[in-house]
Each structure stands twice: as C-alpha cells, then as structure tokens.
Design a protein around this motif. Structure first.
Motif, short mmCIF file in Angstrom:
data_model
loop_
_atom_site.label_atom_id
_atom_site.label_comp_id
_atom_site.label_asym_id
_atom_site.label_seq_id
_atom_site.Cartn_x
_atom_site.Cartn_y
_atom_site.Cartn_z
N GLU A 148 -5.62 32.72 -6.02
CA GLU A 148 -5.40 33.13 -4.60
C GLU A 148 -3.98 32.54 -3.96
OE1 GLU A 148 -8.28 32.61 -1.84
OE2 GLU A 148 -8.34 30.29 -1.94
N LEU A 149 -3.24 33.00 -3.22
CA LEU A 149 -2.19 32.72 -2.49
C LEU A 149 -2.50 31.74 -1.26
CD1 LEU A 149 0.57 35.67 -2.91
CD2 LEU A 149 0.27 33.30 -4.27
N LEU A 181 5.98 39.69 -1.08
CA LEU A 181 6.02 38.87 -2.43
C LEU A 181 4.84 39.32 -3.15
CD1 LEU A 181 7.40 35.58 -0.61
CD2 LEU A 181 8.70 37.35 -2.15
N GLN A 182 5.12 39.53 -4.55
CA GLN A 182 4.04 39.49 -5.46
C GLN A 182 4.31 38.52 -7.03
OE1 GLN A 182 3.81 43.05 -8.46
NE2 GLN A 182 2.95 43.71 -6.59
N LEU A 237 -0.94 38.91 -7.69
CA LEU A 237 -1.30 38.40 -6.29
C LEU A 237 0.01 38.78 -5.65
CD1 LEU A 237 -2.88 34.84 -6.90
CD2 LEU A 237 -3.98 36.98 -6.69
N SER A 238 -0.36 39.19 -4.38
CA SER A 238 0.47 39.55 -3.34
C SER A 238 0.29 39.16 -2.00
CB SER A 238 0.99 41.11 -3.50
OG SER A 238 -0.09 41.74 -3.20
N THR A 239 1.37 39.14 -1.18
CA THR A 239 1.08 38.67 0.43
C THR A 239 0.55 40.01 0.91
OG1 THR A 239 3.35 39.46 0.78
CG2 THR A 239 2.94 37.29 0.28
N TYR A 281 8.02 38.20 -7.55
CA TYR A 281 8.96 39.47 -7.42
C TYR A 281 8.96 39.56 -5.94
CZ TYR A 281 7.98 40.43 -12.40
OH TYR A 281 7.70 40.40 -13.63
N ARG A 282 9.93 40.49 -5.52
CA ARG A 282 10.29 40.97 -4.09
C ARG A 282 10.00 42.47 -4.22
NH1 ARG A 282 15.14 38.19 -4.51
NH2 ARG A 282 15.35 36.30 -3.25
#
Length: 494
Positions: A282-283, A344-345, A357-359, A313-314
């Motif tokens: 997880e982030l 963000l990914q 995962l991503s925000t 990535y963006r």
C-alpha cells in the motif's frame, strides 16, 4: 569771472587700490593667514589656538579669496580710469569750443570799433560823445575778452596737463593690472594645488574611515547576532512558542490526513469486495505537494520492497493519459509541481506478480505556495540556501552551504564569491524533483545545467524546493523554454 575746474587729485587718491605684495608664498599645505595693513604692508595674524578641521580651513580661505577678489577687481579699476579719461577729453573739447567762440567775438568787436570810428568822423555834438562812449565800451569789452582768452589758455594748459596725467595714470594702471593679474593667477594656481591636496587628504581620510567603519559594523552585527542567539536559547520568545505550536498542529494534521487516506483506501477495497482479495502493498503518505509517498508491505510474507522492480507514472485526472516518470524506480517518491492535479501510479513486479498502486485522487497543491512564488516573480534574482549532495551522480562529501540564484535569464550556483555553475535557460537544461531516495527526498531537486554536468541540491524545506522549481520554470517559460526533468516531454499514452 569765476573759473570752474575739476580736481582729480583727491578723487584719484581716494579711489586708489592698495597693492598686494608679490612676496606671499605658501610655505605649507594650507593657506597662509595674513591681512593688508597700513602703507600696503602685509601683517601676519596670530594663530587661532583652536584647531580647525580641513573643511573649515578650506571654507575660511575661500571666503578670504573672494573678499580679496572684490577688493582687487580689475574691471572696476579699469572702468574708473576710463571714466576719468573720458571726462578729460570732454573738458578739452569744451575748451576748444570756447576758444573758437572767443575768436569770433574778437572779430566782431574789431568790426564794431571800425564802424564806430568811421561814424565818429561824420557826426558832431552830442552824438559824437555817444559814439566815443560806445568806442570806450567796445575797447573795455576787448580788454575783458583778452583777459578771458588768457584764462582759457591757462585752463587749456591745465586740461592738457590733466589729460597727460590721466594717460600716464592709465598706463600705470594697466601695468598694475597686469602685475596684479599675474600675481592673482599665481595665487589661484597655488590655491588650486592646495585645495587639491586638501581634497585628496579628505578622500583618503573618508576611505579609511569608511573601511574601519564597515569593519566595526560587521563585527558589531556578528556580536548582536550572537547575543540574540544566546538570548533565544535561554529565553524563548513568543514567536518560537508559536512556531512549536504550529509544528505540532502540522504534525497532527499530517497524522489525521494519513488516517483519513487509510480509511478511504479501506473503504475503496470494501466497495470492490476486497475483503477476500489479499493486499500485498500500500502507499503511505500525504497526497499533497511537499510530502512524499512510500510503498509499504501489508504483511511479513510478501517480498521486501527493495527486491521488487518499481516504476512510477503520472496519470491524468480522467485516466486517459499515462506518463512514465524517468528515473523514479525507488520505493519513495516525492511529488513535484508537475504532479499537481494528476494521479500518481506505481507498478510493482515481484516473483512474476504485477501489482499496481495509485493515489486515491489527484495530488493537491501546497497551501500558500502559489502566493509565495508570485511574490518571488517580482524580484530579478532570488537566492536559496542549498547543500550539494551529489555531483554527476557521485556523492559529494562536504556539507557546506551554497547559494542557488534563480534569475529571469539564468540559474547560478555559488559558494561564497566562487561561481560553481552558471547557465542561461536552454533546451539542454533539466530541473525536477529528485526521483527516489530517503525521507529528505521532498527537500531535494535534480539540476542539469548542461549535458554531462548535474547536481543534486538539498534545500532548507520542502516549500523552498518547490518554490525554486516553480520559479525557474516560470522564468524559463518566459524565455520560450520548457524546463522539466529527464524524458518529461514525452508522455506515454495508454
């Protein structure tokens, strides 16, 4: 008959200008003190026991020179002699006119006497007596006229004598004027030399005073700063108390934000039925500019993050465009100004498994950062204190303070008075946040002035780092340059 004449003797004596002796010389670097006494003698004045400054001496001597100039005015002296010479010429002209008139009177009297003599022989009796009386009156007038002619001759001789005297006096005055002019020129040259010496001495004195004053001021400022530092250590002010409270509030806000994001992620997993699907990573972190995101394992059975392959990535907010962030291959990533408004990914590949995962949403801007940058844009050059941590990818051991100058046309890195790097905005220049690292990654940026020459700079705070990036990109855009990081100009479509 009363004779009126002009007496120029007293006038010339009253208007005579006292001469100044040419024996006066400057025996020192200051003006001599003297005055003109009786019989044109130079008298030394007593020295003033009070010691005057150089400026007061110059002012006093200048006033004395002006007074002497008024007293020895060459123009006034010449004009007085010219007026006297004009008056003599006028008197001579009057005498000539009177002489001509007297000659005419003699001729008339002679003609009248001849007419009376001829008339006397032709008359008799009482008329003859009247003619004889008239002849006697004519002879008396002739005698008076002769006397008047004598007086006119004497007056003419006096006028000629006066004219010669005035001519000689004019020549003497011209000679005196020439002598006084030469002497005045000598005095002026000596005075100019003395004034120049005094000015040079004053300038040297001011330079020495300015240099010593600057040293004293710098020393005093250092002492004041040290005293303030000691006072702040022993007696914390209200400002320090407010700063501590503000830091505590920021820490609480950050903790609540992380807790909010955790709850939001759990809610998203619940909605997707994620209770039965295991979550490996997880982030962690605040999804805001100025913070950093870190990949954390959710259990002890998953592989360590350091053994996984990572790529950030963006992603646009609508999910249509995906851009690879070159060099962002670490478990920690600090959002930079380009990431604001984007998701963000991160892709994690471990043991053949591919995890994404991503925000939870787009990256939020930092509070008050835009206003701060707008205030800096008005300046021609902004300075930031930095520490160089890497040069060309190699660790830089020293931690001395450098200064990064972000200007409207170029960026310059200095250490004291030495310029380390200076480049104008160009297409080969790169500037972005550091892509990966430790917990201080949010305070560091990557700067490549030109090909083959790069730095990693650490700022005092996250706000300073992001402000420097935004300010430099703003100035570069004004120069038609897109300032970004490596490969940021090539978005990836998905």
């Amino acid at each position: 008959m009363t004779r009126v004449t002009r007496d120029f003797g007293d006038t010339m004596q009253k208007e005579a200008v006292p001469a100044v002796s040419s024996d006066v010389v400057f025996t020192s670097s200051r003006f001599p003190n003297y005055r003109i006494g009786a019989n044109n003698q130079i008298m030394e004045t007593k020295e003033d026991p009070k010691v005057l400054s150089m400026k007061e001496v110059v002012a006093r001597e200048t006033a004395q020179l002006l007074e002497q100039q008024n007293r020895l005015s060459v123009r006034d002296l010449a004009s007085k002699f010219e007026r006297g010479l004009a008056a003599a010429a006028k008197l001579s002209e009057e005498a000539r006119l009177r002489e001509a008139a007297s000659l005419e009177k003699h001729v008339l009297l002679k003609k009248l006497r001849d007419a009376l003599e001829s008339l006397k022989g032709r008359v008799a009796g009482r008329n003859k007596d009247d003619v004889e009386e008239a002849i006697a009156m004519v002879e008396a007038l002739a005698i008076q006229l002769t006397q008047r002619e004598g007086e006119l001759l004497l007056e003419k001789a006096e006028v000629k004598k006066l004219a010669n005297f005035l001519k000689q006096a004019s020549e003497d005055a011209k000679r005196l004027v020439d002598e006084e002019r030469a002497f005045a020129r000598t005095e002026i040259e000596n005075a100019r030399a003395a004034v120049q010496r005094v000015e040079e001495a004053l300038q040297e004195h001011e330079r020495m005073s300015h240099a010593s004053g600057n040293q004293d001021i710098e020393q005093l400022m250092k002492e004041v700063q040290e005293a303030r530092r000691i006072k702040m250590l022993h007696q914390p002010s209200k400002v320090m108390d407010m700063e501590h409270e503000l830091r505590a509030l920021r820490a609480q806000l950050s903790e609540k934000t992380r807790h909010y994001l955790r709850l939001q992620k759990e809610l998203a997993r619940t909605k997707k039925g994620g209770e039965s699907v295991p979550q490996f990573y997880e982030l962690e972190g605040t999804e805001t500019l100025g913070s950093y995101l870190e990949i954390q394992p959710c259990s002890d059975i998953v592989p360590e993050v350091s053994k996984c392959s990572i790529q950030w990535y963006r992603v646009s907010s609508d999910g249509t465009k995906k851009e690879l962030i070159s060099g962002a291959t670490k478990s920690i990533y600090a959002p930079e100004p380009f990431d604001v408004g984007r998701i963000l990914q991160v892709d994690i590949i471990s043991d053949g498994q591919h995890i994404t995962l991503s925000t939870t949403g787009p990256i939020d801007p930092a509070a008050g950062l835009g206003t701060y940058v707008e205030a800096l844009v008005r300046k021609h050059d902004t300075e930031f204190n930095v520490v160089v941590t890497q040069i060309n990818g190699s660790h830089h051991p020293t931690e001395s303070i450098h200064v990064l100058h972000v200007g409207k046309m170029r960026i310059k890195l200095c250490k004291g008075k030495t310029t380390i790097a200076k480049e104008y905005y160009s297409s080969s220049m790169q500037l972005c946040g550091v892509r990966g690292g430790g917990n201080a990654v949010a305070q560091a940026l990557f700067w490549q002035p030109k090909q083959g020459y790069s730095f990693v700079l650490a700022f005092e705070s996250e706000r300073e780092r992001n402000a420097a990036i935004m300010l430099a990109r703003r100035f570069a855009f004004d120069c038609n340059i897109m300032l970004a990081g490596p490969d940021d100009r090539a978005p990836l479509g998905t």
